[in-house]
Design a protein around this motif. Structure first.
Motif, mmCIF file in Angstrom:
data_model
loop_
_atom_site.group_PDB
_atom_site.id
_atom_site.type_symbol
_atom_site.label_atom_id
_atom_site.label_comp_id
_atom_site.label_asym_id
_atom_site.label_seq_id
_atom_site.Cartn_x
_atom_site.Cartn_y
_atom_site.Cartn_z
ATOM 1 N N THR A 30 0.391 6.595 8.174
ATOM 2 C CA THR A 30 -0.442 5.895 9.144
ATOM 3 C C THR A 30 -1.104 6.886 10.095
ATOM 4 O O THR A 30 -2.290 6.760 10.441
ATOM 5 N N ASP A 47 -10.011 -7.482 6.065
ATOM 6 C CA ASP A 47 -9.074 -8.607 6.069
ATOM 7 C C ASP A 47 -9.673 -9.827 5.371
ATOM 8 O O ASP A 47 -9.539 -10.961 5.836
ATOM 9 N N ARG A 55 -0.537 -11.168 1.899
ATOM 10 C CA ARG A 55 -0.708 -9.894 1.219
ATOM 11 C C ARG A 55 -1.936 -9.879 0.308
ATOM 12 O O ARG A 55 -2.339 -8.815 -0.154
ATOM 13 N N ASP A 83 6.161 -0.941 -1.167
ATOM 14 C CA ASP A 83 5.694 -0.464 0.122
ATOM 15 C C ASP A 83 4.190 -0.245 0.048
ATOM 16 O O ASP A 83 3.619 -0.107 -1.029
ATOM 17 N N ARG A 85 0.241 -0.516 2.628
ATOM 18 C CA ARG A 85 -0.703 -1.432 3.244
ATOM 19 C C ARG A 85 -2.088 -0.783 3.207
ATOM 20 O O ARG A 85 -2.223 0.434 3.387
ATOM 21 N N ARG A 86 -3.091 -1.599 3.026
ATOM 22 C CA ARG A 86 -4.444 -1.076 2.801
ATOM 23 C C ARG A 86 -4.979 -0.313 4.008
ATOM 24 O O ARG A 86 -5.805 0.591 3.852
ATOM 25 N N GLN A 87 -4.523 -0.644 5.215
ATOM 26 C CA GLN A 87 -5.027 0.025 6.415
ATOM 27 C C GLN A 87 -4.766 1.527 6.381
ATOM 28 O O GLN A 87 -5.492 2.289 7.020
ATOM 29 N N ASP A 107 -4.657 -5.155 -0.622
ATOM 30 C CA ASP A 107 -3.209 -5.257 -0.620
ATOM 31 C C ASP A 107 -2.803 -6.107 -1.816
ATOM 32 O O ASP A 107 -3.630 -6.790 -2.439
#
Length: 299
Positions: A30, A47, A55, A83, A85-87, A107
């Motif tokens: 991150t 989003d 998800r 595990d 996440r696209r962010q 995701d």
């Protein structure tokens, strides 16, 4: 020999470990995503739901200039199917967008919420969203490529090779013009370790979980790359799948980067670490060559 997949998560220490300290509770990945310089591009949507589960959402990136029609890339991140996440992968979306692709980063549901094949069904749903919606963002829905790293490379190759998932989602498989896999596990039977038995062990036919079992002459051209120092997924998986596809008559290229490890092959897509190996350059050149062979839609 088949690789024994121990863990497909990125190592706990990335190159920008200092950044992780600066962000306190943030994971190293991150921190890397938040602080690394990114390529010139535009985030056109974020989003966006492609299904009812939280998800099942995605982000869309486009080249910094122009209106298209651009070929469409769908990128799947890794993380052991447990595990991610696209962010944390926006920098990958921007890197591909800067290379001329309308890029979708989805995701997908993970274990323990789901097991095989639900994450592949989600991947097919994300590709279906791209096929149905890319044109309004400047993409050409007839020229789609798939790409992924680690578990995401598995997802990309399974969707490209086993047509049943895309067909069930309403996508004509011929729309997939090429596929790229970085450090992907493609041949991991028997199931061993902590991860794969949990994720794949309930499958009725274990052979149907392995990308190496779906070679076909009309498969999308495949760019398969691995790091020579990868201690998570053996580079032999890449060589085996390339050999199986080539023997079937499908275009397939294997590229082993001798000085890269499992995370390094992904991080080489980033601006700060691009000098470590020409992964982005060679992968996108391969993908462009095959999407350019298909005429873009008339808008």
């Amino acid at each position: 020999m088949p690789s024994h997949v121990r863990s497909l998560r990125l190592p706990a220490m990335l190159v920008l470990g200092v950044a992780a300290l600066a962000l306190g509770a943030c994971s190293p990945l991150t921190a890397f995503a938040n602080l690394t310089p990114t390529d010139p591009s535009r985030k056109l949507a974020g989003d966006v739901a492609y299904g009812p589960d939280p998800r099942q959402a995605l982000d869309v990136y486009a080249p910094a200039e122009g209106q298209g029609p651009w070929p469409v890339a769908v990128f799947f991140y890794g993380g052991s199917w447990e595990d991610g996440r696209r962010q944390d992968y926006g920098w990958v979306g921007r890197a591909l967008a800067a290379e001329g692709f309308l890029t979708v980063v989805p995701d997908y549901r993970l274990h323990p919420q789901v097991r095989f094949p639900a994450f592949l069904e989600d991947g097919a749903g994300a590709v279906a969203w791209a096929a149905n919606n890319a044109e309004r963002f400047g993409g050409d829905p007839q020229r789609i490529v798939l790409a992924g790293h680690s578990a995401g490379a598995y997802n990309a190759l399974m969707l490209a090779l086993d047509e049943t998932y895309l067909e069930a989602a309403g996508v004509t498989p011929a729309r997939i013009r090429a596929v790229a896999g970085l450090a992907g596990p493609y041949d991991f039977l028997p199931l061993t370790g902590e991860i794969t038995p949990k994720v794949f062990g309930a499958a009725e036919d274990l052979s149907a979980t392995q990308p190496v079992n779906f070679p076909r002459a009309d498969a999308p051209p495949a760019f398969l790359a691995a790091g020579g120092e990868d201690e998570v997924v053996e580079a032999e998986d890449t060589r085996i799948l390339q050999a199986r596809l080539s023997a079937a008559g499908a275009p397939a290229a294997a590229r082993i980067y001798p000085d890269l490890g499992h995370a390094g092959i992904l991080l080489a897509l980033s601006r700060p670490l691009r000098g470590s190996a020409p992964v982005l350059e060679e992968m996108t050149a391969f993908l462009r060559r095959h999407v350019d062979a298909a005429a873009p839609n008339t808008r």
